[in-house]
Design an enzyme around this catalytic site. Structure first.
Site, mmCIF file in Angstrom:
data_model
loop_
_atom_site.group_PDB
_atom_site.id
_atom_site.type_symbol
_atom_site.label_atom_id
_atom_site.label_comp_id
_atom_site.label_asym_id
_atom_site.label_seq_id
_atom_site.Cartn_x
_atom_site.Cartn_y
_atom_site.Cartn_z
ATOM 1 N N ARG A 166 28.835 16.752 -5.429
ATOM 2 C CA ARG A 166 28.101 15.004 -5.108
ATOM 3 C C ARG A 166 27.055 14.231 -5.751
ATOM 4 O O ARG A 166 26.324 14.140 -5.405
ATOM 5 C CB ARG A 166 27.143 15.717 -3.978
ATOM 6 N N SER A 239 25.977 15.987 6.162
ATOM 7 C CA SER A 239 25.092 16.753 5.388
ATOM 8 C C SER A 239 23.884 15.914 4.426
ATOM 9 O O SER A 239 24.172 14.927 3.968
ATOM 10 C CB SER A 239 25.729 16.985 5.143
ATOM 11 N N GLU A 335 20.983 14.025 0.509
ATOM 12 C CA GLU A 335 22.238 14.046 -0.245
ATOM 13 C C GLU A 335 22.054 12.323 -0.179
ATOM 14 O O GLU A 335 22.343 11.788 -0.587
ATOM 15 C CB GLU A 335 22.898 14.998 0.128
HETATM 16 N N1 EPU Z 1 25.605 27.846 8.249
HETATM 17 C C1 EPU Z 1 24.952 28.098 9.299
HETATM 18 N N2 EPU Z 1 24.524 26.965 10.568
HETATM 19 C C2 EPU Z 1 24.331 25.999 10.493
HETATM 20 C C3 EPU Z 1 25.094 24.903 9.578
HETATM 21 C C4 EPU Z 1 26.115 26.338 8.384
HETATM 22 O O1 EPU Z 1 24.390 29.209 9.012
HETATM 23 O O2 EPU Z 1 23.577 25.434 10.933
HETATM 24 C C5 EPU Z 1 26.486 28.474 7.551
HETATM 25 C C6 EPU Z 1 27.539 28.689 8.604
HETATM 26 O O3 EPU Z 1 27.709 29.487 8.989
HETATM 27 C C7 EPU Z 1 28.511 28.577 7.185
HETATM 28 C C8 EPU Z 1 27.783 27.895 6.270
HETATM 29 O O4 EPU Z 1 27.071 27.484 6.370
HETATM 30 O O5 EPU Z 1 29.262 30.097 6.278
HETATM 31 C C9 EPU Z 1 28.527 26.826 5.146
HETATM 32 O O6 EPU Z 1 29.143 25.838 6.631
HETATM 33 P P1 EPU Z 1 30.646 24.828 7.089
HETATM 34 O O7 EPU Z 1 31.342 25.480 6.502
HETATM 35 O O8 EPU Z 1 29.417 23.989 7.896
HETATM 36 O O9 EPU Z 1 29.637 24.132 6.082
HETATM 37 P P2 EPU Z 1 28.418 23.320 4.817
HETATM 38 O O10 EPU Z 1 28.484 24.092 3.561
HETATM 39 O O11 EPU Z 1 27.423 23.189 5.684
HETATM 40 C C10 EPU Z 1 29.178 21.780 3.953
HETATM 41 C C11 EPU Z 1 29.541 20.340 3.234
HETATM 42 C C12 EPU Z 1 30.093 19.671 4.036
HETATM 43 C C13 EPU Z 1 31.609 19.505 4.365
HETATM 44 C C14 EPU Z 1 31.903 21.363 4.600
HETATM 45 C C15 EPU Z 1 33.231 21.933 4.923
HETATM 46 C C16 EPU Z 1 27.474 19.735 1.774
HETATM 47 C C17 EPU Z 1 26.188 19.161 1.470
HETATM 48 N N3 EPU Z 1 28.360 19.536 2.578
HETATM 49 O O12 EPU Z 1 28.905 21.848 4.643
HETATM 50 O O13 EPU Z 1 30.194 18.339 4.057
HETATM 51 O O14 EPU Z 1 32.197 19.164 5.440
HETATM 52 O O15 EPU Z 1 31.483 21.871 3.505
HETATM 53 O O16 EPU Z 1 33.307 21.233 3.145
HETATM 54 O O17 EPU Z 1 27.946 20.483 0.745
HETATM 55 C C18 EPU Z 1 29.347 16.062 3.511
HETATM 56 O O18 EPU Z 1 28.852 15.772 2.796
HETATM 57 O O19 EPU Z 1 27.999 14.860 4.680
HETATM 58 C C19 EPU Z 1 29.349 16.992 4.549
HETATM 59 C C20 EPU Z 1 29.944 17.446 5.735
#
Ligand code: EPU
Length: 339
Positions: A166, A239, A335
């Site tokens: 990012r 995010s 972010e």
């Molecule tokens: N999780 C929770 N609670 C929540 C959300 C997530 O426990 O409310 C846990 C999930 O269970 C999972 C882990 O966190 O084990 C990761 O969650 P998720 O796969 O939804 O991905 P993220 O890390 O929350 C990142 C990116 C997203 C991208 C997804 C998929 C960042 C800041 N965000 O989210 O990007 O779509 O991975 O690759 O890196 C964005 O940048 O706007 C964005 C949506």
């Protein structure tokens, strides 16, 4: 074509949070010449310039005493092919997801994991957009930007852009480079990235054993639609925090207390934690104060239920940051660009 200028213009339709802040002056540009004209006009009027793409990574906390320049340039083209590799170029104002669909319709693979990300092509390199195991740096071939300090055009290759999670040179040197068009190296033969569990699971559930890039794109659209609110229905900027990098020792300490801590190895004695997990565990998921809230399905996403101001959303973000720091000793970095 000469510029169409709007004085004291609401930016509500131009930011995905749907914040009703005003631009001192607003214009949409569709060519390099119009970009230069708009920059000259701003200089003449003594106004700073805020460049907008899709406004999907932006939190406006006040009126913008600037010339807001919205990139509206359009154009998609195949520049050349060499063996399996195909070089495509898109103008900065092209909306991202339709561009991804266009590449898939040309039979080109590489961008399928980045389906349904809001925003424009020109904004994508700013924060090296990424999802489901792919970042644009993985398929990036180059870009053309205007140096706002000198007015000169400059070509950037992959190494020049300092892409990181990012992050990029363009984010580091905010206000200097105006991205005009971006090039991607795509492939006729797909090398799919299916390491992200939910993508594989969804394809398997659909009985798809050897997915095409379009299958992967559809699976990712479905996953995103389930978890992430559509900005057209509920204001948000994706995010709101980055997933934080912390020392291994801190992650181990946290895991001793929370066996289900979500973390990913990040090399060099560091671990990346899932900010969504931290925020959910701190009790904020689904929280709402007035029209500012935390999405009920994804704690990393702040939402505007209608008339929240940017200041209210920022205040909520700061409360979350303070609480997560107090509970887990982890600093969450915001972010989107906060204006
Ligand atoms: N999780 C929770 N609670 C929540 C959300 C997530 O426990 O409310 C846990 C999930 O269970 C999972 C882990 O966190 O084990 C990761 O969650 P998720 O796969 O939804 O991905 P993220 O890390 O929350 C990142 C990116 C997203 C991208 C997804 C998929 C960042 C800041 N965000 O989210 O990007 O779509 O991975 O690759 O890196 C964005 O940048 O706007 C964005 C949506």
């Amino acid at each position: 074509m000469s510029l169409q200028l709007h004085e004291r213009y609401s930016l509500k339709p131009f930011n995905t949070f749907g914040i009703d802040a005003q631009a001192r002056l607003f214009t949409e540009v569709s060519s390099d010449d119009q970009v230069r004209e708009a920059l000259a006009l701003a200089a003449q009027r003594g106004l700073p310039v805020l460049v907008l793409g899709g406004g999907s990574n932006l939190l406006l906390t006040r009126d913008v005493e600037a010339l807001v320049l919205r990139m509206g340039s359009r154009g998609l083209r195949i520049l050349g092919e060499e063996g399996d590799q195909v070089l495509v170029e898109a103008e900065a104002g092209e909306p991202w997801h339709p561009f991804v669909q266009w590449t898939l319709a040309q039979g080109l693979a590489g961008l399928e994991n980045l389906s349904l990300i809001p925003g424009t092509v020109g904004a994508a390199p700013m924060q090296n957009i990424g999802a489901y195991g792919v970042e644009i740096k993985d398929v990036f071939a180059g870009l053309t930007a205007l140096d706002r300090q000198t007015g000169a055009l400059r070509e950037f290759n992959l190494a020049d852009c300092a892409f990181a999670y990012r992050d990029s040179l363009f984010k580091q040197q905010a206000g200097r480079w105006l991205i005009l068009r971006v090039r991607f190296a795509l492939r006729r033969t797909a090398q799919l990235h299916l390491e992200y569990g939910p993508v594989r699971q969804r394809l398997q559930a659909q009985g798809i054993d050897s997915p095409t890039p379009s299958d992967v794109s559809r699976a990712i659209c479905a996953i995103r639609s389930e978890k992430l609110p559509d900005p057209a229905e509920l204001g948000n900027a994706g995010s709101f925090f980055k997933n934080p990098l912390v020392p291994v020792a801190l992650a181990e300490r946290l895991r001793a207390e929370h066996a289900d801590l979500v973390s990913y190895a990040a090399g060099e004695g560091q671990v990346k934690l899932a900010a969504g997990w931290l925020i959910e565990r701190a009790g904020w998921k689904g929280f709402r104060d007035g029209d500012a809230g935390v999405h009920r399905l994804q704690a990393l996403v702040l939402v505007n239920y209608g008339d929240a101001s940017g200041a209210q959303l920022l205040q909520l973000a700061q409360r979350i940051q303070a609480d997560v720091a107090a509970r887990f000793s982890v600093h969450l970095e915001i972010e989107p660009n906060v204006i």
